[in-house]
Structures are given as C-alpha cells and as structure tokens.
Design a protein around this motif. Structure first.
Motif, PDB file in Angstrom:
ATOM      1  N   TRP A 161       0.824  -1.217   0.000  1.00 17.84           N
ATOM      2  CA  TRP A 161       0.000   0.000   0.000  1.00 17.84           C
ATOM      3  C   TRP A 161       0.853   1.260   0.000  1.00 17.84           C
ATOM      4  O   TRP A 161       0.506   2.267  -0.629  1.00 17.84           O
ATOM      5  CB  TRP A 161      -0.912  -0.018   1.229  1.00 17.84           C
ATOM      6  CG  TRP A 161      -1.626   1.270   1.494  1.00 17.84           C
ATOM      7  CD1 TRP A 161      -2.826   1.660   0.989  1.00 17.84           C
ATOM      8  CD2 TRP A 161      -1.178   2.344   2.350  1.00 17.84           C
ATOM      9  NE1 TRP A 161      -3.161   2.910   1.467  1.00 17.84           N
ATOM     10  CE2 TRP A 161      -2.170   3.349   2.299  1.00 17.84           C
ATOM     11  CE3 TRP A 161      -0.047   2.543   3.143  1.00 17.84           C
ATOM     12  CZ2 TRP A 161      -2.051   4.543   3.016  1.00 17.84           C
ATOM     13  CZ3 TRP A 161       0.075   3.736   3.859  1.00 17.84           C
ATOM     14  CH2 TRP A 161      -0.921   4.710   3.790  1.00 17.84           C
ATOM     15  N   THR A 202       0.315  -1.911  -6.619  1.00 19.84           N
ATOM     16  CA  THR A 202      -1.143  -1.872  -6.539  1.00 19.84           C
ATOM     17  C   THR A 202      -1.704  -3.275  -6.723  1.00 19.84           C
ATOM     18  O   THR A 202      -2.596  -3.714  -5.975  1.00 19.84           O
ATOM     19  CB  THR A 202      -1.727  -0.939  -7.615  1.00 19.84           C
ATOM     20  OG1 THR A 202      -1.328   0.413  -7.338  1.00 19.84           O
ATOM     21  CG2 THR A 202      -3.256  -1.009  -7.635  1.00 19.84           C
ATOM     22  N   SER A 237      -4.949   4.177  -9.466  1.00 25.37           N
ATOM     23  CA  SER A 237      -3.541   3.995  -9.813  1.00 25.37           C
ATOM     24  C   SER A 237      -3.324   4.106 -11.322  1.00 25.37           C
ATOM     25  O   SER A 237      -2.364   4.737 -11.783  1.00 25.37           O
ATOM     26  CB  SER A 237      -3.044   2.634  -9.321  1.00 25.37           C
ATOM     27  OG  SER A 237      -3.007   2.579  -7.920  1.00 25.37           O
ATOM     28  N   THR A 256      -5.693   6.240  -1.474  1.00 24.17           N
ATOM     29  CA  THR A 256      -4.847   5.507  -0.538  1.00 24.17           C
ATOM     30  C   THR A 256      -5.155   5.889   0.912  1.00 24.17           C
ATOM     31  O   THR A 256      -5.126   5.037   1.801  1.00 24.17           O
ATOM     32  CB  THR A 256      -3.349   5.766  -0.817  1.00 24.17           C
ATOM     33  OG1 THR A 256      -3.050   7.154  -0.618  1.00 24.17           O
ATOM     34  CG2 THR A 256      -2.976   5.366  -2.228  1.00 24.17           C
TER      35      THR A 256
END
Length: 275
Positions: A161, A202, A237, A256
């Motif tokens: 992450w 990701t 992403s 995020t």
C-alpha cells in the motif's frame, strides 16, 4: 496510520484466537492505543529534528514547528525522545515485549536507515516501506504473543500500500523534494520505473488484501469489500500511470488515505455484525 495498522493487526489477532476485545483488561487496550500514538508522535518529532534544515527548503514542510522556529530544535528532540520512550515503556511493561521490540525496530529503521537514504537513492521509498509495514506485526503480537503467516499477510498489505501512496505524494511535491535534495522516481528519466512501481504494488496490495479470507481470519463480506475497494484503488492507480499530473496524483493519494481505514472498518463490521 500507525494506530490504524496496529489496531488492524491486534483485531485480526483476536479473531484468530476466537476471542473478543472484552477478554483483555482495559489497561491493556489503553496502553496499546497510547503506545502506538506516543511512539508514532515520537518518531515524527525526531524525524523533524533530523531533517529541520531540509524542511526549511520546502514549501510543504517549512511551516512545521522546528523549521518555522515555533519550537527550538532542542525542545523537539526532547519531545521526540520522551514520546518514543513513553510509547516503548507502555508496550514493554503493559502490553507485550515483542510489540515493544517491533516498535523500537521501526524507530531505528525509519530514523537511521530510511531518513538518510532519502538524499542518496530513489530506492528510499522501498526501504522506508519496511519500517512502515511493521506496526500490524506489533498489534498481532499484542493479541497472540507470536508471529504467524497471518501477521505477515498484514505486513505485506501495508508494505504494498505504501508504494503508490508515497509515489503519489512524491509526484505532487516533486519540485519541493528537488529543493530538499530528495531522490525520487519522478524525473523524466525515471518515469518508467515510477509507473511500473505503482502498477506492481497496486496489484500486490489487492492480492494480499484478499488473503485474510483465504487463511481464515476474514469472511466473504470482507473479501467482497476488499475486491471492491481494490478495484477503486486500481483505477485510481491507472489514472496516474497513464497520465502524470496533479489531478491524477491527488485522486490516487485520496484513495490511498481512505483505503486502509475503510478496510479495517468493514473488517470490524463483518466480525461483529455479519459472521
């Protein structure tokens, strides 16, 4: 985020043991929470003390207490040492010695390995992800007293992450980082690596996030939630991978920031109201 990830590890641990929070003494829970808060505040203060001269050069950080002169460097150092010491003491004496060791390791790796590397190599992001991913291990140890594969899955989630999270920040503040001399994968010659890292980590984060169901510490509600959140994360992403600008970077950053708290909330909902 340290508190959230520590609590995630702790809560997953008590699920593994088939226990409830009520089976732990209030002083234990309070010490766990305060230990995480004090430790994270201490590390942040000590990092600010170490990087005060660099922080003055960047618009993003020049108004922090030490660089702005709101407090003296000596006061910041004392505060950082005091907060870190209190956090470690709470873990050691009232929670779990293993949790205290994890916290101490986080401090050492962050301040003395990751922080110096910021001005030496863009690999600092990967290196910094190691101490950043340790808090759930401390939470798991607080609940179970030993590490297991489930704990390392939580470590892997948080590790993966961090890469898209911090690379989105690096893009937004790339000019600031250049002023401070920080090496990041945001220059024209490194943009391919920038895109590749976001894509790979990701994908890994989404994969790791569904593993708790596979190993029996989460159910199908969590699995479905993780997959939905993962798809949102993936498309955010891809936006930055395909088009590098302030808008796509901010979208990914916001994604995020909300991802881990939502994942934890949905996990707690499942364990308390669905299973």
């Amino acid at each position: 985020m340290v508190l959230i990830s520590t609590w995630f590890g702790f809560y997953a641990g008590i699920v593994k043991l088939n226990q409830s929070i009520s089976s732990y003494e209030p002083i234990f829970i309070i010490s766990l929470v305060l230990g995480a808060l004090f430790s994270s505040c201490g590390v942040a203060a000590l990092n600010e003390y170490i990087e005060a001269d660099l922080d003055k050069l960047m618009d993003r950080t020049k108004n922090r207490p030490i660089p702005s002169g709101t407090i003296s460097a000596k006061a910041g150092l004392i505060f950082g040492v005091l907060m870190s010491s209190i956090g470690l003491a709470l873990f050691w004496f009232l929670v779990n010695k293993g949790t205290a060791i994890i916290s101490a390791l986080t401090l050492v790796l962050y301040l003395f390995i990751y922080t110096p590397l910021k001005r030496k190599t863009p690999l600092n992001t990967l290196v910094g992800a190691f101490p950043g991913a340790l808090p759930p291990l401390g939470g798991w140890l607080a609940a179970t007293g030993k590490l297991s594969k489930e704990a390392w899955i939580l470590f892997a989630i948080l590790f993966a992450w961090q890469i898209p999270h911090f690379l989105s920040i690096a893009w937004i503040y790339r000019k600031d980082y250049k002023k401070g001399g920080f090496k990041m994968y945001t220059g024209e010659k490194k943009i391919t690596v920038f895109r590749l890292y976001i894509f790979i980590f990701t994908f890994l984060m989404i994969y790791y996030s569904i593993l708790p169901t596979m190993v029996g510490i989460a159910g199908t509600f969590y699995l479905a939630s993780a997959m939905i959140l993962g798809m949102i994360f993936f498309f955010s992403s891809m936006g930055l991978i395909l088009k590098q600008n302030g808008r796509t970077a901010k979208i990914l950053l916001k994604t995020t920031v909300f991802y881990l708290p939502l994942l934890l909330i949905l996990y707690i909902i499942e364990q308390n109201f669905i299973l």
